[in-house]
Design an enzyme around this catalytic site. Structure first.
Site, PDB file in Angstrom:
ATOM      1  N   LYS A  58      -4.170  -7.997   1.999  1.00 52.74           N
ATOM      2  CA  LYS A  58      -3.686  -6.634   2.259  1.00 52.74           C
ATOM      3  C   LYS A  58      -4.607  -5.651   1.565  1.00 52.74           C
ATOM      4  O   LYS A  58      -5.054  -5.896   0.444  1.00 52.74           O
ATOM      5  CB  LYS A  58      -2.261  -6.477   1.704  1.00 52.74           C
ATOM      6  CG  LYS A  58      -1.761  -5.036   1.735  1.00 52.74           C
ATOM      7  CD  LYS A  58      -0.349  -4.875   1.191  1.00 52.74           C
ATOM      8  CE  LYS A  58      -0.006  -3.386   1.093  1.00 52.74           C
ATOM      9  NZ  LYS A  58       1.352  -3.122   0.636  1.00 52.74           N
ATOM     10  N   GLU A  83       7.647   6.959  -5.338  1.00 56.64           N
ATOM     11  CA  GLU A  83       7.407   5.643  -5.942  1.00 56.64           C
ATOM     12  C   GLU A  83       7.370   5.714  -7.462  1.00 56.64           C
ATOM     13  O   GLU A  83       6.412   6.217  -8.051  1.00 56.64           O
ATOM     14  CB  GLU A  83       6.093   5.069  -5.401  1.00 56.64           C
ATOM     15  CG  GLU A  83       5.935   3.614  -5.731  1.00 56.64           C
ATOM     16  CD  GLU A  83       5.275   2.824  -4.597  1.00 56.64           C
ATOM     17  OE1 GLU A  83       4.971   3.401  -3.546  1.00 56.64           O
ATOM     18  OE2 GLU A  83       5.067   1.624  -4.786  1.00 56.64           O
ATOM     19  N   GLU A  96       4.202  -7.096   3.972  1.00 59.24           N
ATOM     20  CA  GLU A  96       3.595  -6.038   3.163  1.00 59.24           C
ATOM     21  C   GLU A  96       4.425  -5.794   1.901  1.00 59.24           C
ATOM     22  O   GLU A  96       3.901  -5.616   0.803  1.00 59.24           O
ATOM     23  CB  GLU A  96       3.605  -4.777   4.023  1.00 59.24           C
ATOM     24  CG  GLU A  96       2.371  -3.933   3.937  1.00 59.24           C
ATOM     25  CD  GLU A  96       2.535  -2.688   4.818  1.00 59.24           C
ATOM     26  OE1 GLU A  96       2.667  -2.841   6.049  1.00 59.24           O
ATOM     27  OE2 GLU A  96       2.529  -1.589   4.264  1.00 59.24           O
ATOM     28  N   GLU A 141       1.139   7.066  10.782  1.00 57.01           N
ATOM     29  CA  GLU A 141       1.857   6.913   9.502  1.00 57.01           C
ATOM     30  C   GLU A 141       1.213   7.779   8.406  1.00 57.01           C
ATOM     31  O   GLU A 141       1.918   8.435   7.625  1.00 57.01           O
ATOM     32  CB  GLU A 141       1.866   5.435   9.089  1.00 57.01           C
ATOM     33  CG  GLU A 141       2.621   5.196   7.796  1.00 57.01           C
ATOM     34  CD  GLU A 141       2.681   3.731   7.410  1.00 57.01           C
ATOM     35  OE1 GLU A 141       2.894   2.886   8.306  1.00 57.01           O
ATOM     36  OE2 GLU A 141       2.520   3.432   6.214  1.00 57.01           O
TER      37      GLU A 141
HETATM   38  C1  LIG Z   1      -0.367   4.866   0.102  1.00 57.31           C
HETATM   39  C2  LIG Z   1       0.711   5.603   0.306  1.00 57.31           C
HETATM   40  O1  LIG Z   1       1.991   5.090   0.305  1.00 57.31           O
HETATM   41  C3  LIG Z   1       2.227   3.736  -0.021  1.00 57.31           C
HETATM   42  C4  LIG Z   1       2.130   2.878   1.169  1.00 57.31           C
HETATM   43  C5  LIG Z   1       3.242   2.547   1.918  1.00 57.31           C
HETATM   44  C6  LIG Z   1       3.087   1.744   3.199  1.00 57.31           C
HETATM   45  O2  LIG Z   1       1.955   1.440   3.572  1.00 57.31           O
HETATM   46  O3  LIG Z   1       4.098   1.452   3.848  1.00 57.31           O
HETATM   47  C7  LIG Z   1       4.519   2.945   1.517  1.00 57.31           C
HETATM   48  C8  LIG Z   1       4.705   3.581   0.336  1.00 57.31           C
HETATM   49  C9  LIG Z   1       3.610   3.690  -0.632  1.00 57.31           C
HETATM   50  O4  LIG Z   1       3.645   2.570  -1.458  1.00 57.31           O
HETATM   51  C10 LIG Z   1       0.610   7.089   0.458  1.00 57.31           C
HETATM   52  O5  LIG Z   1       1.658   7.748   0.539  1.00 57.31           O
HETATM   53  O6  LIG Z   1      -0.520   7.619   0.495  1.00 57.31           O
END
Ligand SMILES: C=C(O[C@@H]1C=C(C(=O)O)C=C[C@H]1O)C(=O)O
Length: 417
Positions: A177, A222, A266, A401
């Site tokens: 990942k 987070e 993930e 996303e």
């Molecule tokens: C990397 C980011 O977020 C991270 C990545 C996530 C994912 O890929 O699902 C979810 C929450 C965070 O741990 C960001 O907001 O830039």
């Protein structure tokens, strides 16, 4: 590193229930806010800046900061004795040890609030003197005004190509990942007031941690670690879906997320890596068998609230050093993922995705991962957002996303929304 000054610290109860942000001047404010509680601070009684290093996986920025803070030895009159009262510092650390900008700042004035009340801390180089700025009335937060938006190191399309490369390498077995991010710039006509953004972030994301430290301003969902006494809590996030336009669609998207094998994988990488890293520093680790759904205004995440007990002798910044970078912002395995990030992103993350938060002299503190944020520099804001990439990731979905994650700061920077 300069010899730390002799500091005199005083914390007293403050009979005040105004919004914490109302106390904050616009000049270099510091803040950590969570649902009406938290700490706001300003001025600078002492600061340490940790230089960039070239060794891979180097944690020197955390250990040197911890040593500096422990060496302050102030004279303290703490009439509050709550986590965050007495001597405290705000901090923010670079994602990559090769980047500059890691720092701890001891403010001159802090106002804190928790369930049991509000307090005022003053920190200075003379006993019994309150800094003059305490009494100064503040100008109200300024609107941001019109913005001009530009891409950073990569357009969305170029970044999608990098995502596709990462997926190929994952399928080829190079790593499991990797979290890839991209940057965008917003330029205003006059310096951006961080207080304006904080007020909007705190209102729109009350369950997140709204922060500003040295211009790095955002609202992260987070929580890397909260420490109160020996108790540690953390909220692991990984796995993201959009919010639905209707109640039914929203529930369906949440259910799909909870049942998706790609997102479960993930998420599992993130929880497993946290467990491995905390094992040497903690005596107990408790995570739910299945993640919960965390619904935010812009997206929904798979979330695992984790609890652990700190072993005697381990310091808070030791824990932060051991946890960073989690698989939620780096990848798995860590070293290969961080190396891939350096190659594929084509930019310096700075303090994005690094630990941000505060610590007090007893080791209590709260540290989040600096996500959903922008680095402010006068009239410019550099926004960064990223996504976890695994074997099943699709570039178009990751672009969407990342856009949903940019939305947090885009809305905070936009007047009248
Ligand atoms: C990397 C980011 O977020 C991270 C990545 C996530 C994912 O890929 O699902 C979810 C929450 C965070 O741990 C960001 O907001 O830039």
């Amino acid at each position: 590193m300069n010899a730390p000054p002799q500091l005199f610290v005083r914390s007293v109860p403050l009979p005040d229930d105004r919004d914490l942000l109302a106390h904050l001047p616009d000049d270099a404010p510091l803040a950590w806010l969570h649902g009406g509680s938290g700490l706001v601070a300003w001025g600078e009684a002492a600061r340490v800046v940790l230089p960039a290093r070239t060794e891979p996986g180097d944690v020197q920025r955390f250990t040197a900061a911890a040593r500096w803070f422990a060496g302050l030895e102030p004279q303290v009159d703490d009439q509050v004795r709550r986590p965050g009262s007495g001597l405290m510092a705000f901090g923010s650390f670079a994602f990559d040890p090769r980047s500059d900008g890691s720092t701890l700042v001891v403010p001159r004035v802090a106002v804190g609030r928790d369930r049991s009340g509000t307090w005022l801390t003053t920190i200075g180089d003379q006993p019994g003197r309150h800094p003059a700025e305490l009494l100064a009335p503040h100008a109200p937060p300024r609107p941001v005004g019109p913005l001009r938006w530009t891409d950073g190191a990569r357009t969305a399309e170029d970044w999608g190509t990098q995502v596709a490369t990462a997926v190929r390498r994952i399928r080829g077995g190079a790593y499991d990942k990797v979290v890839l991010a991209r940057d965008r710039y917003a330029e205003a006509e006059s310096p951006i007031d961080p207080r304006t953004l904080l007020a909007r972030l705190a209102a729109d994301y009350p369950t997140c941690y709204a922060f500003t430290v040295d211009g790095l301003t955002g609202a992260t969902p987070e929580l890397l670690i909260r420490r109160e006494g020996e108790d540690l809590t953390s909220l692991v996030l990984a796995g993201t879906a959009p919010r639905g336009g209707t109640e039914v669609e929203d529930r369906r998207l949440g259910q799909d997320l909870a049942e998706s094998a790609k997102n479960a994988e993930e998420h599992r990488y993130a929880v497993d890596s946290l467990r491995d890293r905390l094992a040497p520093l903690c005596t107990a680790f408790d995570a739910p068998d299945r993640p919960e759904l965390l619904r935010l205004a812009n997206v929904q995440h798979l979330a695992s609230p984790v609890r652990a007990t700190l072993r005697p002798g381990a310091s808070t910044l030791d824990v932060v050093a051991a946890m960073h970078p989690t698989a939620a912002v780096g990848g798995t395995p860590t070293e290969a993922a961080v190396e891939a990030i350096r190659g594929l992103e084509g930019m310096d993350r700075g303090r994005y995705a690094g630990p941000v938060g505060w610590i007090d002299a007893d080791g209590n503190g709260e540290w989040g991962i600096a996500l959903r944020c922008a680095q402010l520099d006068g009239p410019r804001a550099r926004l960064i957002a990223g996504c976890g990439i695994v074997a099943g990731s699709r570039p178009e979905e990751e672009i969407t996303e990342a856009d949903a994650k940019f939305e947090v700061m885009r809305a905070a920077l936009t007047d009248g929304e």
